[in-house]
Design an enzyme around this catalytic site. Structure first.
Site, PDB file in Angstrom:
ATOM      1  N   ASP A  36       0.841  -1.196   0.000  1.00 38.14           N
ATOM      2  CA  ASP A  36       0.000   0.000   0.000  1.00 38.14           C
ATOM      3  C   ASP A  36       0.875   1.244   0.000  1.00 38.14           C
ATOM      4  O   ASP A  36       1.432   1.632   1.030  1.00 38.14           O
ATOM      5  CB  ASP A  36      -0.947  -0.037   1.204  1.00 38.14           C
ATOM      6  CG  ASP A  36      -2.102  -1.006   0.966  1.00 38.14           C
ATOM      7  OD1 ASP A  36      -2.745  -0.898  -0.103  1.00 38.14           O
ATOM      8  OD2 ASP A  36      -2.342  -1.867   1.821  1.00 38.14           O
ATOM      9  N   MET A  69      -1.703   4.559  -4.112  1.00 36.73           N
ATOM     10  CA  MET A  69      -2.643   5.580  -3.625  1.00 36.73           C
ATOM     11  C   MET A  69      -1.885   6.893  -3.627  1.00 36.73           C
ATOM     12  O   MET A  69      -1.573   7.466  -2.567  1.00 36.73           O
ATOM     13  CB  MET A  69      -3.133   5.199  -2.226  1.00 36.73           C
ATOM     14  CG  MET A  69      -4.126   4.053  -2.265  1.00 36.73           C
ATOM     15  SD  MET A  69      -4.525   3.451  -0.612  1.00 36.73           S
ATOM     16  CE  MET A  69      -3.352   2.117  -0.517  1.00 36.73           C
ATOM     17  N   ASP A 176      -9.930  -5.025  -0.750  1.00 30.09           N
ATOM     18  CA  ASP A 176      -8.884  -4.438   0.098  1.00 30.09           C
ATOM     19  C   ASP A 176      -9.538  -3.558   1.150  1.00 30.09           C
ATOM     20  O   ASP A 176     -10.187  -2.569   0.813  1.00 30.09           O
ATOM     21  CB  ASP A 176      -7.958  -3.606  -0.815  1.00 30.09           C
ATOM     22  CG  ASP A 176      -6.750  -3.021  -0.097  1.00 30.09           C
ATOM     23  OD1 ASP A 176      -6.594  -3.262   1.113  1.00 30.09           O
ATOM     24  OD2 ASP A 176      -5.974  -2.323  -0.775  1.00 30.09           O
TER      25      ASP A 176
END
Ligand code: ZN
Length: 222
Positions: A36, A69, A176
């Site tokens: 992530d 992200m 997720d």
């Protein structure tokens, strides 16, 4: 028979014992290592970057499942590919032209994933669905590890599963956020085939290997 994949999210691991944590995931049957990547801009938190991905690549034989992200992901995709990413997944909120970014990811020899925030409708992915190798549904708002699962996202997984089936797509449908022994079966029933898991794997009282093994068993059971 369908293949159901477990992807432990490395940011929930103990970084002081990174190699041990990765080896525990491998020995317990993890399929991918999920990364992530957060930039403090698209999401409020900053996590890990390409150097960390590179270190995981050296420590693991598993494909690295890199979830960006970050704002302007096109600028960084090559760096993550060079760091050893297997899958690179980008958010539609950051990429108005998803098919173009998918081409860029493919040109670097990686599998291309697309994803969306809980508040973004599934239809935002329509133009890119035929080209994606992976579709990721966020079942929490991106930005922090350890959040609670949003049950409204079950319907979104069903909706995207129907679209992928209509396209005869073999893309994995990954989920997720807040995935544990209780929520994993709900997402599997809705049509998900790959499961990111954070604390449920790495904070198991019996250790990471047991956490991963137990979740992999639930993912694989019929
Ligand atoms: Zn993720």
């Amino acid at each position: 028979m369908k293949n159901f994949l477990l992807a432990p999210s490395i940011i929930a691991s103990d970084f002081t014992r990174l190699t041990e944590e990765i080896h525990a995931c491998e020995s317990a049957g993890a399929d991918w290592l999920h990364m992530d990547i957060m930039d403090g801009h698209f999401v409020p938190t900053i996590t890990i970057g390409p150097l960390f991905v590179q270190a995981c690549k050296r420590a693991s034989k598993l494909p690295l499942d890199v979830h960006l992200m970050i704002s302007d992901p096109e600028k960084y995709i090559e760096e993550f590919a060079k760091a050893g990413a297997g899958n690179i997944t980008v958010h539609v909120e950051t990429c108005p032209d998803l098919p173009k970014v998918i081409k860029q990811i493919h040109s670097l020899g990686c599998k291309a994933g697309i994803t969306l925030n809980p508040s973004t409708p599934a239809s935002a992915l329509d133009s890119a669905l035929p080209f994606a190798d992976l579709v990721l549904v966020m079942s929490v708002n991106p930005g922090y590890s350890g959040q609670t699962f949003m049950p409204e996202m079950i319907a979104k997984v069903e909706e995207i599963r129907n679209k992928l089936n209509a396209l005869r797509s073999t893309a994995h449908l990954e989920v997720d956020g807040g995935i544990n022994a209780q929520t994993l079966p709900l997402m599997k029933n809705a049509g998900a085939t790959a499961f990111v898991t954070g604390n449920a794997a790495f904070k198991n009282p019996k250790g990471t290997a047991e956490g991963v093994r137990a979740l992999k068993e639930i993912a694989s059971s019929s």
